[in-house]
Enzyme design. Sequence first.
Site, PDB file in Angstrom:
ATOM      1  CG  ASP A   1      -1.095   3.429   5.352  1.00  0.00           C
ATOM      2  OD1 ASP A   1      -2.228   3.771   4.957  1.00  0.00           O
ATOM      3  OD2 ASP A   1      -0.205   4.249   5.646  1.00  0.00           O
TER       4      ASP A   1
ATOM      5  CD  GLU B   1      -3.020   1.604  -3.000  1.00  0.00           C
ATOM      6  OE1 GLU B   1      -3.991   2.122  -2.422  1.00  0.00           O
ATOM      7  OE2 GLU B   1      -1.860   2.046  -2.948  1.00  0.00           O
TER       8      GLU B   1
ATOM      9  CG  ASP C   1      -1.846   1.207   1.234  1.00  0.00           C
ATOM     10  OD1 ASP C   1      -2.853   1.170   0.509  1.00  0.00           O
ATOM     11  OD2 ASP C   1      -1.563   2.184   1.964  1.00  0.00           O
TER      12      ASP C   1
END
Length: 283
Positions: free
Chosen positions: A244, A151, A67
């Site tokens: 996170d 991501e 992340d």
Amino acid sequence: MRRVSRHVGEVKIPKVGWVRFRWSRAVPEGVKSYRVTRDRAGRWHVAFAAIPEPIAGPGTGAAVGVDRGVTVSAALSTGELLNAPGLRENEAARLRRLERKLARARRGSNRRGKIKAAIAKLKARESDRRKDWVEKTSTDLARRFDVIAVEDLNIGNMTRSAKGSIEAPGRNVRQKAGLNRGILAAGWGHLGERLEHKAPDRVQKINPRYTSQTCNACKHIAGESRESQALFLCVACGWLDHADVNAAKNMRDTAAGHAVAARGRSGLPGRMNREPQPVLLPA
């Protein structure tokens, strides 16, 4: 290209002749194409075009979620919090002083040119440290894990200016500019790019929607669970984790599910047919 000594080489530049450079890293055999550039700090570089060998994974099926953030550059599903290095405190203070001097310097003056050169050297130092961190982090992840989930972000759009136009001026422009600087300083795009170079077909891009609001323990989705930038406290089951890291775990689980589905369809690990792209290796 030819080697003069252990740390010195020469490259023949048209209309210039043989030019020496510092041989800072190994160059694959048979490389003929190169590029000579000058950065904003006034340094000259020669880079050779080569397709590097991918880094082999451990073969254990281990997966990790990554992340990317501003406060924490990369939070791993293992619980590790990684930060891209920047300027030291004294260097940042000097940069602020130089920027104040630049604002007072007369345009076109020699003093202004010297100040701009000093600022460029400091920013180049920060960029070099960030690139070094990206290289070491991406190599470490490629060696430790077979599946790397990141991501799926359009960083170009995310860092676009909010200034707008005279007819339609933007809002919160200064805040957006600060966020853009934070994203670029964290090396989001460079880290994702180097992971794909070093671990081709092992990087999975995950839709980031709701990953930061989903509890990794019970899968309950609620924006209220994200109590702060760093704390995730599930309102349904009470699961407590770094926000996170919790998001990275959700991405890891999604990627592991995709890998299982791909093996079920083909009997082989999911792979994408993709030609290797040449990467410029700085000398």
